[in-house]
Design a protein around this motif. Structure first.
Motif: not given
Length: 396
Positions: A276-279, A337-343
């Motif tokens: 999110v920060l990278a976007i 998709r923005e979420r990096e972790r499956w949890r």
């Protein structure tokens, strides 16, 4: 290919003009575009929609004053003047609220609104805003509420004490409307609980907050590192549909050259929002020429998914006038998709499942169930929808 290179001329004008500082290269590009045929009706609509009228008008006059057609110059000047008057009143009200709350021993951190405009743009009239957002400690809510209501405000939601306590445990802010209808205040005590599994920690924000000069006094504000993460998450929450949210990130980066990029990265990785920060940083750098610190560029350089999503924002939503921004599945897929972790992704799925099963006002009005039977509302909902459609069919 940069994100800005694919934009139509009017959108490109907007990205060059919606910044506090025009470097020589940006000024020259802006002059070149202004001397070409432009759809000024579309450009005007874009300025209003993206909330950057004041910045854009100022830079258009600076770069090429003779290139702005007289009718549009008059309209833009009127918009900028009206915005300045509106923001002045909002700023005065913000200071009245903060002074009264602090005098009652209630610490308060203004964020967004007039405080954000003044602190990162250097001018309260530079940004469009609607309400006044104040962060208070959860333990101070009831005391702060009494102060707010003594100043002519009434709660937007009329809840009993027990209902309010339940609301405070699950929500992030409580809205108050002034009796004049001119001002809306939101008291916040937390951030993003319903959006992210690991929120920005309010206690840590309080511990790191600063006091800065503002309108002849000092005002509490979030540390720049916390504010950058907040602005990135907030803009991304809305899929960056308005350029003003990108401008917030860009101007914070421009204004805070000593920002601790390593600390921001560490916090972003801990929260699972580095993508999110990278976007946000990609949009700020490529659309508005923001100076992203080297440590952030190095730490975020390999995030190809973020760049693809930033391009999607620009081409699919930000400058399109024919897109349904409320369409559920594009919105759901983007935030998934923005979420990096499956949890976190599973938490997002669970959040929407909970929303789908939670009883609505229509469900409650159709059938009032005692508290111990509210779990039956998901079963009742199809019946309610069927009955409604049958009634509609009879009426037609």
């Amino acid at each position: 290919m940069s994100l800005a290179s694919s934009l139509q001329p009017e959108a490109r004008v907007l990205t060059l003009a919606a910044r506090t500082c025009l470097d020589p290269s940006a000024a020259e590009q802006l002059r070149t575009l202004l001397n070409q045929p432009l759809d000024w009706e579309r450009l005007y609509r874009l300025m209003l929609r993206h909330g950057v009228v004041a910045l854009a008008y100022r830079n258009l006059l600076q770069a090429a004053p003779d290139a702005v057609p007289e009718p549009w110059r008059i309209r833009l000047e009127a918009e900028a003047r009206a915005l300045a008057v509106h923001n002045l009143h909002q700023t005065q009200e913000l200071l009245r609220l903060v002074d009264r709350l602090e005098a009652e021993g209630i610490p308060v951190i203004p964020f967004k609104g007039p405080a954000l405009a003044a602190l990162i743009y250097g001018d309260p009239a530079a940004r469009v805003y609607v309400d006044i957002d104040l962060l208070v400690k959860r333990s101070d809510f009831w005391k702060a509420r009494r102060v707010i209501e003594s100043l002519g405000y009434r709660a937007h939601k009329q809840l009993g004490e027990a209902e309010t306590e339940a609301y405070l445990d699950t929500q992030l802010g409580f809205e108050f409307v002034h009796e004049s209808r001119d001002f809306v205040v939101e008291l916040h005590w937390a951030f993003f609980y319903t959006i992210y599994d690991l929120p920005l920690d309010p206690e840590a924000i309080w511990a790191r907050h600063r006091q800065v000069p503002f309108a002849g006094r000092t005002l509490r504000t979030m540390a720049p590192e916390d504010l950058l993460l907040y602005l990135a998450i907030h803009g991304n929450k809305h899929r960056w549909l308005k350029l003003t949210w990108v401008a917030d990130v860009a101007e914070l980066l421009r204004r805070c050259a000593d920002l601790d990029g390593a600390a921001v990265l560490q916090q972003a990785h801990r929260l699972g929002v580095a993508r999110v920060l990278a976007i946000g940083c990609t949009l700020a750098a490529e659309l508005l020429g923001a100076p992203v610190p080297d440590v952030l560029q190095r730490g975020l350089r390999q995030r190809r998914a973020a760049r693809r999503m930033a391009r999607e924002v620009v081409t699919r939503w930000m400058f399109r006038e024919d897109v349904d921004v409320r369409a559920f599945w594009p919105m759901f897929w983007y935030h998934f998709r923005e979420r990096e972790r499956w949890r976190h992704r599973l938490g997002y799925l669970g959040h929407h499942l909970k929303l789908a099963l939670a009883p609505t006002e229509k469900d409650r009005a159709f059938c009032r169930l005692p508290k111990q039977l509210t779990f039956l509302y998901p079963v009742i909902r199809p019946v309610r929808v069927l009955v409604e459609r049958l009634h509609l069919g009879e009426a037609s």
